[in-house]
Design a protein around this motif. Structure first.
Motif, PDB file in Angstrom:
ATOM      1  N   VAL A   9      32.006 -58.531 -24.084  1.00 15.08           N
ATOM      2  CA  VAL A   9      31.616 -57.354 -24.869  1.00 15.08           C
ATOM      3  C   VAL A   9      30.370 -57.692 -25.676  1.00 15.08           C
ATOM      4  CG1 VAL A   9      32.321 -55.763 -26.672  1.00 15.08           C
ATOM      5  CG2 VAL A   9      33.977 -56.525 -24.984  1.00 15.08           C
ATOM      6  N   ASP A  10      29.314 -56.858 -25.518  1.00 12.36           N
ATOM      7  CA  ASP A  10      28.067 -57.050 -26.254  1.00 12.36           C
ATOM      8  C   ASP A  10      28.077 -56.342 -27.603  1.00 12.36           C
ATOM      9  OD1 ASP A  10      27.111 -58.517 -24.132  1.00 12.36           O
ATOM     10  OD2 ASP A  10      26.053 -56.826 -23.236  1.00 12.36           O
ATOM     11  N   LEU A  11      28.703 -55.167 -27.664  1.00 11.74           N
ATOM     12  CA  LEU A  11      28.667 -54.363 -28.883  1.00 11.74           C
ATOM     13  C   LEU A  11      29.942 -53.538 -28.989  1.00 11.74           C
ATOM     14  CD1 LEU A  11      26.884 -53.267 -31.283  1.00 11.74           C
ATOM     15  CD2 LEU A  11      26.245 -51.441 -29.734  1.00 11.74           C
ATOM     16  N   THR A  12      30.530 -53.535 -30.166  1.00 10.29           N
ATOM     17  CA  THR A  12      31.655 -52.658 -30.490  1.00 10.29           C
ATOM     18  C   THR A  12      31.311 -51.954 -31.790  1.00 10.29           C
ATOM     19  OG1 THR A  12      33.218 -54.173 -29.478  1.00 10.29           O
ATOM     20  CG2 THR A  12      34.118 -52.536 -30.948  1.00 10.29           C
ATOM     21  N   ILE A  13      31.445 -50.606 -31.780  1.00  9.29           N
ATOM     22  CA  ILE A  13      31.015 -49.832 -32.946  1.00  9.29           C
ATOM     23  C   ILE A  13      31.866 -48.565 -33.037  1.00  9.29           C
ATOM     24  CG2 ILE A  13      29.244 -48.550 -31.689  1.00  9.29           C
ATOM     25  CD1 ILE A  13      27.432 -48.908 -34.144  1.00  9.29           C
ATOM     26  N   ASP A  14      32.030 -48.052 -34.255  1.00  8.79           N
ATOM     27  CA  ASP A  14      32.696 -46.763 -34.447  1.00  8.79           C
ATOM     28  C   ASP A  14      31.834 -45.670 -33.844  1.00  8.79           C
ATOM     29  OD1 ASP A  14      34.853 -47.814 -35.827  1.00  8.79           O
ATOM     30  OD2 ASP A  14      33.866 -47.621 -37.772  1.00  8.79           O
ATOM     31  N   ALA A  15      32.487 -44.727 -33.168  1.00  8.58           N
ATOM     32  CA  ALA A  15      31.727 -43.679 -32.484  1.00  8.58           C
ATOM     33  C   ALA A  15      32.551 -42.402 -32.408  1.00  8.58           C
ATOM     34  CB  ALA A  15      31.343 -44.142 -31.086  1.00  8.58           C
ATOM     35  N   THR A  16      31.870 -41.356 -31.964  1.00 12.19           N
ATOM     36  CA  THR A  16      32.473 -40.049 -31.751  1.00 12.19           C
ATOM     37  C   THR A  16      32.169 -39.618 -30.331  1.00 12.19           C
ATOM     38  OG1 THR A  16      32.051 -39.498 -34.060  1.00 12.19           O
ATOM     39  CG2 THR A  16      32.565 -37.681 -32.577  1.00 12.19           C
ATOM     40  N   ALA A  17      33.193 -39.160 -29.625  1.00 15.27           N
ATOM     41  CA  ALA A  17      33.011 -38.629 -28.274  1.00 15.27           C
ATOM     42  C   ALA A  17      33.194 -37.120 -28.333  1.00 15.27           C
ATOM     43  CB  ALA A  17      34.010 -39.247 -27.305  1.00 15.27           C
ATOM     44  N   PHE A  18      32.262 -36.409 -27.726  1.00 16.70           N
ATOM     45  CA  PHE A  18      32.330 -34.948 -27.699  1.00 16.70           C
ATOM     46  C   PHE A  18      32.899 -34.529 -26.347  1.00 16.70           C
ATOM     47  CE2 PHE A  18      28.855 -36.085 -30.563  1.00 16.70           C
ATOM     48  CZ  PHE A  18      29.319 -35.505 -31.726  1.00 16.70           C
ATOM     49  N   THR A  19      34.230 -34.552 -26.253  1.00 13.51           N
ATOM     50  CA  THR A  19      34.926 -34.212 -25.010  1.00 13.51           C
ATOM     51  C   THR A  19      35.746 -32.953 -25.247  1.00 13.51           C
ATOM     52  OG1 THR A  19      36.716 -35.640 -25.681  1.00 13.51           O
ATOM     53  CG2 THR A  19      35.069 -36.600 -24.223  1.00 13.51           C
ATOM     54  N   GLY A  20      35.086 -31.828 -25.345  1.00 17.75           N
ATOM     55  CA  GLY A  20      35.782 -30.599 -25.699  1.00 17.75           C
ATOM     56  C   GLY A  20      36.034 -30.586 -27.192  1.00 17.75           C
ATOM     57  N   LEU A  21      37.059 -31.264 -27.632  1.00 20.14           N
ATOM     58  CA  LEU A  21      37.282 -31.487 -29.050  1.00 20.14           C
ATOM     59  C   LEU A  21      36.661 -32.824 -29.424  1.00 20.14           C
ATOM     60  CD1 LEU A  21      40.998 -30.386 -29.309  1.00 20.14           C
ATOM     61  CD2 LEU A  21      38.984 -29.086 -29.979  1.00 20.14           C
ATOM     62  N   THR A  22      36.395 -33.013 -30.680  1.00 16.54           N
ATOM     63  CA  THR A  22      35.781 -34.256 -31.141  1.00 16.54           C
ATOM     64  C   THR A  22      36.834 -35.348 -31.224  1.00 16.54           C
ATOM     65  OG1 THR A  22      34.220 -32.958 -32.422  1.00 16.54           O
ATOM     66  CG2 THR A  22      34.397 -35.270 -32.954  1.00 16.54           C
ATOM     67  N   ASP A  23      36.545 -36.488 -30.598  1.00 19.22           N
ATOM     68  CA  ASP A  23      37.437 -37.645 -30.629  1.00 19.22           C
ATOM     69  C   ASP A  23      36.732 -38.780 -31.346  1.00 19.22           C
ATOM     70  OD1 ASP A  23      39.429 -36.390 -29.106  1.00 19.22           O
ATOM     71  OD2 ASP A  23      38.473 -36.983 -27.232  1.00 19.22           O
ATOM     72  N   TYR A  24      37.438 -39.409 -32.281  1.00 18.50           N
ATOM     73  CA  TYR A  24      36.888 -40.532 -33.020  1.00 18.50           C
ATOM     74  C   TYR A  24      37.516 -41.815 -32.502  1.00 18.50           C
ATOM     75  CZ  TYR A  24      35.515 -36.803 -36.153  1.00 18.50           C
ATOM     76  OH  TYR A  24      34.980 -35.646 -36.668  1.00 18.50           O
ATOM     77  N   GLY A  25      36.689 -42.863 -32.384  1.00 18.38           N
ATOM     78  CA  GLY A  25      37.232 -44.115 -31.889  1.00 18.38           C
ATOM     79  C   GLY A  25      36.198 -45.220 -31.873  1.00 18.38           C
ATOM     80  N   LYS A  26      36.415 -46.164 -30.975  1.00 18.65           N
ATOM     81  CA  LYS A  26      35.535 -47.324 -30.823  1.00 18.65           C
ATOM     82  C   LYS A  26      34.792 -47.220 -29.502  1.00 18.65           C
ATOM     83  CE  LYS A  26      37.016 -49.818 -34.355  1.00 18.65           C
ATOM     84  NZ  LYS A  26      36.250 -49.829 -35.543  1.00 18.65           N
ATOM     85  N   LEU A  27      33.523 -47.588 -29.545  1.00 21.00           N
ATOM     86  CA  LEU A  27      32.675 -47.606 -28.371  1.00 21.00           C
ATOM     87  C   LEU A  27      32.375 -49.064 -28.041  1.00 21.00           C
ATOM     88  CD1 LEU A  27      29.988 -45.150 -27.707  1.00 21.00           C
ATOM     89  CD2 LEU A  27      29.270 -47.486 -27.701  1.00 21.00           C
TER      90      LEU A  27
END
Length: 130
Positions: A9-27
């Motif tokens: 893994v090169d990078l892990t960061i908090d992110a938001t995915a716009f998959t219909g509804l907004t999902d919060y998680g790790k990228l």
């Protein structure tokens, strides 16, 4: 729990995915894939292998000072849109695995409006030619 495709893994960061509804998680950006894991529901994840990535689109504003979101267009499964706290770092990590000619700026507001106006004018002209 879902198993990661990456071995490194090169990078892990908090992110938001716009998959219909907004999902919060790790990228996660790694050596094999681009992955997003939802914080609340482990079943809601996105795993995109680098071979599947067609184009990475970045919404660039204020001459590169601000990148509110970026999208990954895949060869078969459509476009996935994400945002993170440090999008420039994410795009730099992606650039290690995706060449720069496949990372492009998305169209701005005025570009979209101009294209729509040109399409309307062309449609009207084609109606009058018949």
């Amino acid at each position: 729990m879902v198993e990661s495709l990456n071995t490194k893994v090169d990078l892990t960061i908090d992110a938001t995915a716009f998959t219909g509804l907004t999902d919060y998680g790790k990228l996660m950006v790694g050596d094999k894939a681009f992955e997003f894991y939802n914080d609340r529901d482990p079943k809601k994840n996105v795993q995109i292998p680098w071979e599947e990535v067609d184009v990475v689109l970045a919404s660039v504003m204020f001459k590169g000072k601000w990148i509110p979101r970026f999208a990954i267009r895949t060869k078969r499964n459509g476009t996935w849109t994400f945002s993170s706290k440090r999008p420039k770092d994410v795009l730099r990590a992606i650039n290690v695995y995706i060449p720069g000619d496949r990372m492009v700026h998305s169209l701005g507001f005025f570009d979209v409006m101009r294209n729509a106006l040109v399409a309307i004018v062309q449609k009207v002209r084609s109606l009058f030619k018949k």
